[in-house]
Each structure stands twice: as structure tokens, then as C-alpha cells.
Design an enzyme around this catalytic site. Structure first.
Site, short mmCIF file in Angstrom:
data_model
loop_
_atom_site.label_atom_id
_atom_site.label_comp_id
_atom_site.label_asym_id
_atom_site.label_seq_id
_atom_site.Cartn_x
_atom_site.Cartn_y
_atom_site.Cartn_z
N LYS A 1 -34.65 -6.48 13.33
CA LYS A 1 -34.23 -5.92 14.62
C LYS A 1 -34.48 -6.96 15.70
O LYS A 1 -35.40 -7.76 15.59
CB LYS A 1 -35.03 -4.64 14.94
CG LYS A 1 -34.93 -3.59 13.86
CD LYS A 1 -35.65 -2.32 14.28
CE LYS A 1 -37.15 -2.48 14.20
NZ LYS A 1 -37.67 -2.59 12.86
N ASP B 1 -43.53 -6.80 17.96
CA ASP B 1 -42.49 -7.10 18.95
C ASP B 1 -41.29 -6.17 18.78
O ASP B 1 -40.56 -5.90 19.74
CB ASP B 1 -42.02 -8.55 18.82
CG ASP B 1 -43.06 -9.55 19.30
OD1 ASP B 1 -43.98 -9.13 20.04
OD2 ASP B 1 -42.97 -10.73 18.92
N GLU B 2 -41.10 -5.68 17.55
CA GLU B 2 -39.96 -4.82 17.24
C GLU B 2 -40.36 -3.34 17.17
O GLU B 2 -39.72 -2.54 16.50
CB GLU B 2 -39.31 -5.28 15.94
CG GLU B 2 -38.74 -6.69 16.06
CD GLU B 2 -38.26 -7.26 14.73
OE1 GLU B 2 -38.47 -6.61 13.69
OE2 GLU B 2 -37.66 -8.35 14.74
N CYS B 3 -41.43 -3.03 17.89
CA CYS B 3 -41.89 -1.64 18.07
C CYS B 3 -42.63 -1.04 16.89
O CYS B 3 -42.98 0.15 16.91
CB CYS B 3 -40.74 -0.71 18.45
SG CYS B 3 -39.86 -1.25 19.92
#
Length: 384
Positions: A9, A318-320
Site C-alpha cells: 500500500k 507507515d501503512e497504518c
């Protein structure tokens, strides 16, 4: 499933994590990568549980008002020093110990090898707002393997380093359960009961099995008092309550200490957590290579392996997928290896900040600066 193969992502993608049982930690990332919360954060919902003021015919009398003010000040001091509100069973347990030993409630259970410590020292008047170096008490009775989610309230034997504490998945609200750890044995954190009454009853029942006939009589009498008090106050004493079973359903990763971690996770989108790039066993082998390296070349090679694990966890954050950083931080902290402590702090910082659990970060930062392997982990100055 090895999540390293899952579709990557980008930070520009919109990601949302929402979970009924964990709405306080709901997180949304917009196109620009800015974080917003669709629900109130832990800090916004922070509340202090207060005991009821004893009944008084004249509730507005000076004495009643004085008692109320004193209780409020005590509760506030506990939160100021330890950063958390305490649950109702904590206060009721102290009330019971006051009845057992009015002259010294913290030693009411010394007969069975337990001493009330930590926040109980404020109730006992041992810690006041005028106590010198009050900031240092943030790590008061914090044992070597205690992550910030674990708060010690009962000290056991020093041979094993046994101690009991409340486990919180998030800083606000009531604890999930009371757990035990034996710091001189290993890093394992074992859930014991939903509340402190159940934990001590469980401990005492096991102790009675090994007691001498003389000890058994006094232990059994104390057990009866504990069960009667728990019943009087309405606290469950089972080792696995519905609340604890419900929490188990929300555990996203077991972690090497065994207590598990909870964070927002959308099962449909798989957003909020992804597995680490290595298994627990592989991670422990990497840490062992760092600890036992014979020279700098060996140590640097092992550190390189760990750095790759940290890098991939950071990308997940960083991508949750904040739970990945939380898991890795807990695992590295639980190894007890000083060489990986900074790496643990790095990923825990990401997790706690993104999940809005900053009090946990403050605790672990203080703890790593003063982490002790012995059982004398009181913040009180040592007596000569």
C-alpha cells in the site's frame, strides 16, 4: 500467511481502522497522510474512577466534604504519579486490608508472602505530593520484564521475583486483567484473574495445596475473608471471566511474553496489523546472535538482520498497520537484551504515538533508562 507477500500500500492511499470493541483507537489516514480520529482518543476520554464517599446523615457536613476532598486528592495523585486511574477493585482491596491490619494495611498479606506496593503506597501515605523526586516514582516497583501495559501492585517472593499487576491494553479505562510475572525466571506474563481479589484468591488456593497443616489453617481463614469480601463487593473471582474471554478475541498477536496485544484491526480489509517478517523463534535467534557475538563482525551481521525486521515493521506502521510495530516492540523488550533496547523503543514510539497511547511511551522511556534485574525496584531511597 506471510504478510510480506501482501499487496503493498502507498502512503497516499486512504486507510481506515474501525472496530466496535476498540473505538477509542480508531484511526483514519487521509490522502495527504494526515491522521485524524473518528472517535475520541484515550486522552480525551480519560476519566478517574472514584470511590463513593461514606454515607453521612448530613452529606454537606464539613467532615463529609473533607473526606470527599481527601479522596479526590488521593485519586488525582495516583494518576499524576503513575499516569493511570485505578479501578474500583483496587480501592476495595485496600479497604479490606485496612480491616485485616489497621496499623499497616500494606503488610496485611505478609503471612502469605504478599506485600501491597506501587500505587498502594499512596493510599498508605508513604508517597505524598511533597515526596522528593516524585517524577522518579513513575517506575516505582517496575520489574525488569514489565512492559508499560503492566503495573505492579503486589510483591511476592524475591527468589522467583514474583509480582502481580494490572494489565491495560490502553491507558484510559479499566485494566483488562491482573497478571503475574516471575522476573528471575523468565519474561512470561500470565493472566490470573479479572481483578485483584480473584488474583490473590487464585494465588492463595495454590499456596494452600503446598502448605503445612499449621499454615493451612491460617491460610484457609484468610481465603475465607477474601472470598467474603469479593462477594460483598460483587467482584468475580474466576480465573477466566467473560470479560477476559472477550478480550482474547481482540488479541491480534500473542507476543513472546504471552499476554498478547490488542489494537484496532479491520478483519475485512486486514488493516491495522500484519504479521512480522520473521517468526518468534527466528527473532529470538537473531537477538541471541547479537548477544553472543564473538566479535564486531558477527555482531554487526546479526544487527543487520534485525534492522531488516525493524525496517519492514516500520513500513507496516507507515501503512497504518500499527499493531506490527507494537508486536515487535514488545518482543524486543521482552528479550531483555540491552543491545536491542533502542530498536524496541523506536518501534514502540511509532505504535504508541499512532495509537494515541502516549502514557505507555513515557513509561517505557523512563524504564529503559533505569531497568533493574534485581527485585529491589522500589523508587524509595535505599536505607544504609
Amino acid at each position: 500467511m506471510n504478510n510480506q507477500t501482501k499487496n503493498e500500500k502507498t502512503n497516499s492511499e486512504k486507510c481506515s481502522i474501525t472496530k466496535k470493541s476498540d473505538v477509542k483507537d480508531s484511526v483514519t489516514m487521509d490522502k495527504n497522510g494526515k491522521k485524524s480520529s473518528t472517535n475520541k482518543s484515550d486522552s480525551e476520554q480519560l476519566s478517574i474512577t472514584k470511590n463513593k464517599v461514606p454515607e453521612n446523615k448530613n452529606k454537606n457536613s464539613p467532615r463529609a466534604e473533607s473526606v470527599k476532598n481527601s479522596l479526590e486528592q488521593t485519586h488525582q495523585l495516583i494518576q499524576d504519579v503513575f499516569l493511570f486511574p485505578m479501578p474500583s477493585d483496587f480501592y476495595k482491596f485496600y479497604d479490606m486490608c485496612q480491616r485485616l491490619k489497621p496499623s499497616d494495611p500494606t503488610n496485611a498479606l505478609r503471612l502469605v508472602g504478599l506485600i501491597l506496593v506501587g500505587p498502594f503506597d499512596i493510599l498508605a501515605g508513604k508517597i505524598t505530593k511533597d515526596t522528593p523526586n516524585l517524577d522518579s516514582f513513575l517506575t516505582h516497583w517496575r520489574y525488569y520484564y514489565d512492559p508499560p501495559e503492566f503495573q505492579t501492585v503486589l510483591k511476592g517472593n524475591d527468589k522467583e521475583g514474583l509480582h502481580f499487576g494490572y494489565w491495560r491494553d490502553r491507558p484510559s479505562g479499566d485494566p483488562a486483567f491482573v497478571a503475574a510475572n516471575s522476573s528471575n525466571v523468565n519474561h512470561k506474563i500470565i493472566p490470573v484473574a479479572e481483578n485483584i481479589f480473584g488474583a490473590v484468591i487464585n494465588y492463595l488456593e495454590e499456596k494452600i495445596k503446598k502448605a503445612t497443616p499449621f499454615e493451612r489453617t491460617s491460610f484457609t481463614n484468610l481465603l475465607g475473608r477474601l472470598k467474603a469480601s469479593a462477594k460483598e463487593y460483587g467482584f468475580p473471582i474466576e480465573s477466566k471471566t467473560p470479560k477476559m474471554k472477550s478480550r482474547e478475541k481482540n488479541v491480534v498477536a500473542r507476543t513472546i511474553h504471552g499476554a498478547g496485544i490488542v489494537c484496532p484491526f479491520n478483519k475485512k480489509t486486514q488493516l491495522g496489523y500484519r504479521e512480522l517478517s520473521v517468526t518468534d523463534d527466528a527473532l529470538l535467534k537473531i537477538v541471541k546472535k547479537i548477544e553472543e557475538a564473538k566479535d564486531d563482525d558477527e555482531k554487526n551481521a546479526a544487527r543487520g538482520e534485525l534492522q531488516e525486521v525493524v525496517r519492514l515493521a516500520t513500513i507496516a506502521g507507515d501503512e497504518c498497520d500499527f499493531g506490527t510495530c507494537l508486536e515487535l516492540g514488545h518482543d524486543l523488550f521482552s528479550t531483555g537484551c540491552a543491545d536491542v533496547q533502542n530498536a524496541a523503543l523506536s518501534v514502540l514510539s511509532i505504535a504508541y504515538n499512532q495509537l494515541e497511547r502516549q502514557p505507555f511511551l513515557k513509561i517505557v522511556e523512563a524504564h529503559t533508562k533505569n531497568r533493574k534485574k534485581d527485585c529491589n525496584v522500589s523508587a524509595f531511597p535505599k536505607q544504609n
